[in-house]
Scaffold this motif. Sequence first.
Motif, mmCIF file in Angstrom:
data_model
loop_
_atom_site.group_PDB
_atom_site.id
_atom_site.type_symbol
_atom_site.label_atom_id
_atom_site.label_comp_id
_atom_site.label_asym_id
_atom_site.label_seq_id
_atom_site.Cartn_x
_atom_site.Cartn_y
_atom_site.Cartn_z
ATOM 1 N N ARG A 1 3.170 11.960 6.786
ATOM 2 C CA ARG A 1 3.269 11.162 5.453
ATOM 3 C C ARG A 1 4.265 12.116 4.686
ATOM 4 N NH1 ARG A 1 0.100 6.881 5.041
ATOM 5 N NH2 ARG A 1 -1.590 6.833 6.487
ATOM 6 N N ARG A 2 4.359 13.401 4.595
ATOM 7 C CA ARG A 2 5.253 14.194 3.992
ATOM 8 C C ARG A 2 6.532 14.028 4.369
ATOM 9 N NH1 ARG A 2 1.386 18.473 4.869
ATOM 10 N NH2 ARG A 2 2.999 19.636 6.424
ATOM 11 N N SER A 3 6.923 13.817 5.839
ATOM 12 C CA SER A 3 8.323 13.596 6.471
ATOM 13 C C SER A 3 9.004 12.255 5.937
ATOM 14 C CB SER A 3 8.086 13.644 7.972
ATOM 15 O OG SER A 3 7.849 14.985 8.314
ATOM 16 N N ALA A 4 7.932 11.283 5.986
ATOM 17 C CA ALA A 4 8.213 9.804 5.754
ATOM 18 C C ALA A 4 8.355 9.896 4.220
ATOM 19 C CB ALA A 4 7.061 8.820 6.024
ATOM 20 N N SER A 5 8.014 10.637 3.293
ATOM 21 C CA SER A 5 8.272 10.810 1.831
ATOM 22 C C SER A 5 9.557 11.232 1.890
ATOM 23 C CB SER A 5 7.104 11.490 1.133
ATOM 24 O OG SER A 5 7.311 11.388 -0.094
ATOM 25 N N ALA A 6 10.005 12.389 2.551
ATOM 26 C CA ALA A 6 11.043 12.960 2.384
ATOM 27 C C ALA A 6 12.290 12.152 2.518
ATOM 28 C CB ALA A 6 11.193 14.157 3.119
ATOM 29 N N LEU A 7 12.069 11.034 3.617
ATOM 30 C CA LEU A 7 13.223 10.052 3.815
ATOM 31 C C LEU A 7 13.065 8.775 3.074
ATOM 32 C CD1 LEU A 7 13.845 12.111 6.205
ATOM 33 C CD2 LEU A 7 14.053 10.030 7.727
ATOM 34 N N GLY A 8 12.055 8.782 2.157
ATOM 35 C CA GLY A 8 11.947 7.624 1.464
ATOM 36 C C GLY A 8 11.304 6.490 2.125
ATOM 37 N N LEU A 9 10.718 6.635 3.223
ATOM 38 C CA LEU A 9 9.858 5.861 4.098
ATOM 39 C C LEU A 9 8.505 5.621 3.916
ATOM 40 C CD1 LEU A 9 11.222 6.396 7.708
ATOM 41 C CD2 LEU A 9 12.077 4.585 6.153
ATOM 42 N N GLU A 10 7.933 4.383 3.875
ATOM 43 C CA GLU A 10 6.398 4.224 3.894
ATOM 44 C C GLU A 10 5.748 4.058 4.963
ATOM 45 O OE1 GLU A 10 5.387 0.627 1.539
ATOM 46 O OE2 GLU A 10 6.667 1.380 -0.481
ATOM 47 N N VAL A 11 4.588 4.657 5.090
ATOM 48 C CA VAL A 11 3.658 4.388 6.190
ATOM 49 C C VAL A 11 2.702 3.553 5.747
ATOM 50 C CG1 VAL A 11 1.985 5.659 7.872
ATOM 51 C CG2 VAL A 11 4.003 6.853 6.844
ATOM 52 N N PRO A 12 2.745 2.341 6.088
ATOM 53 C CA PRO A 12 1.846 1.134 5.400
ATOM 54 C C PRO A 12 0.328 1.154 5.802
ATOM 55 C CG PRO A 12 3.728 0.028 6.953
ATOM 56 C CD PRO A 12 3.929 1.698 6.751
ATOM 57 N N VAL A 13 0.043 1.939 6.837
ATOM 58 C CA VAL A 13 -1.324 1.991 7.478
ATOM 59 C C VAL A 13 -2.037 3.041 7.126
ATOM 60 C CG1 VAL A 13 -0.514 0.290 9.450
ATOM 61 C CG2 VAL A 13 -0.569 2.650 9.721
ATOM 62 N N GLY A 14 -3.449 2.920 6.953
ATOM 63 C CA GLY A 14 -4.182 4.101 6.961
ATOM 64 C C GLY A 14 -4.301 5.024 8.012
ATOM 65 N N ASP A 15 -4.956 6.385 7.678
ATOM 66 C CA ASP A 15 -5.223 7.221 8.701
ATOM 67 C C ASP A 15 -6.317 6.655 9.598
ATOM 68 O OD1 ASP A 15 -3.447 8.824 7.474
ATOM 69 O OD2 ASP A 15 -4.945 10.215 6.763
ATOM 70 N N HIS A 16 -7.260 5.926 9.277
ATOM 71 C CA HIS A 16 -8.338 5.507 9.977
ATOM 72 C C HIS A 16 -7.622 4.653 11.138
ATOM 73 C CE1 HIS A 16 -12.082 3.829 11.257
ATOM 74 N NE2 HIS A 16 -11.644 2.603 11.227
ATOM 75 N N GLU A 17 -6.917 3.804 10.634
ATOM 76 C CA GLU A 17 -5.967 2.532 11.546
ATOM 77 C C GLU A 17 -5.347 3.612 12.671
ATOM 78 O OE1 GLU A 17 -3.439 -1.445 11.573
ATOM 79 O OE2 GLU A 17 -3.770 -0.265 9.635
ATOM 80 N N LEU A 18 -4.488 4.492 12.100
ATOM 81 C CA LEU A 18 -3.846 5.346 12.985
ATOM 82 C C LEU A 18 -4.518 6.189 14.147
ATOM 83 C CD1 LEU A 18 -1.043 6.844 10.596
ATOM 84 C CD2 LEU A 18 -0.581 5.051 12.574
ATOM 85 N N ARG A 19 -5.761 6.585 13.477
ATOM 86 C CA ARG A 19 -6.710 7.237 14.465
ATOM 87 C C ARG A 19 -7.047 6.213 15.561
ATOM 88 N NH1 ARG A 19 -9.357 12.307 12.797
ATOM 89 N NH2 ARG A 19 -8.461 13.201 10.787
ATOM 90 N N ALA A 20 -7.540 4.940 15.138
ATOM 91 C CA ALA A 20 -8.170 4.143 16.190
ATOM 92 C C ALA A 20 -6.868 3.588 17.063
ATOM 93 C CB ALA A 20 -8.418 2.802 15.343
#
Length: 275
Positions: A54-73
């Motif tokens: 999320r830090r990297s995405a923020s640095a590029l101005g990108l959104e990560v539109p899913v939550g950590d729970h979904e990514l873990r799953a």
Amino acid sequence: MPELVWINGAVVSADDATISVFDHGLTVGDGVFETLKAVAGEPFAVRRHLERLRRSASALGLEVPVGDHELRAAMTEVLASHALPLARVRITVTGGAAPLGSERGPAATTIVVAAGRLGEPAASTAVCVAPWPRNERGALAGVKTTSYAENVVALAFAKERGCSESIVATTTGLLCEGTGSNVFVVVDGELSTPPLSSGCLAGVTRELVLEITDAIERDIPITALLTAEEVFLTSTGRDVQAVHQVDDRTLPGSGPHTARAHAALSELMTRTFDP
């Protein structure tokens, strides 16, 4: 069971996994990623990796539109389809479909979770110093992006010389990092690693080693590789890996500081998989 890939919330077989040829991650390298080590289907240090994603995405101005729970799953489902004792799982976030240029399009980001085999790291390795510096003041300094062409070239330089990694300096001649690893050195009995101001990636394994050893962060001239008593690399795939050769210089390999760092990380991984 076929090997699975997770793309934008849908799980498909690896053979059917596709993204648009206009995806900004493909056309201009507009994306970020994380690679995690998984043992028996369980990924290591997930919280830290997702925070960095999320830090990297923020640095590029990108959104990560899913939550950590979904990514873990998603990681759990993808890894279950591989049944590998040791695997790497990669999360990639790109700018999505866009015009054929630097400008982003209106499409939502593309998110992919995939996995593959990870080999056991060698106990020690040889490295080369790359002839090209890392721009510690660049817009992408310290950001884990998919724009990895510089690292590809530097790693090929190392492979041509029988090494497994290239070490890069900053534009001011300070030690920075490897193409896919962080570097620790022992000079005059002191264990240290370059600070993030060098432009190096804030590696998860680097962070853990700083927490579980007496290592410090400090500016280190690249020439320290010529005199250091010990050198070791850290990364998701290498854990703590001793260096027995830097260019034409032979080192003893795993000295006491390296051995202690390796043992401390191994012990940590037996206690918790999400430190």
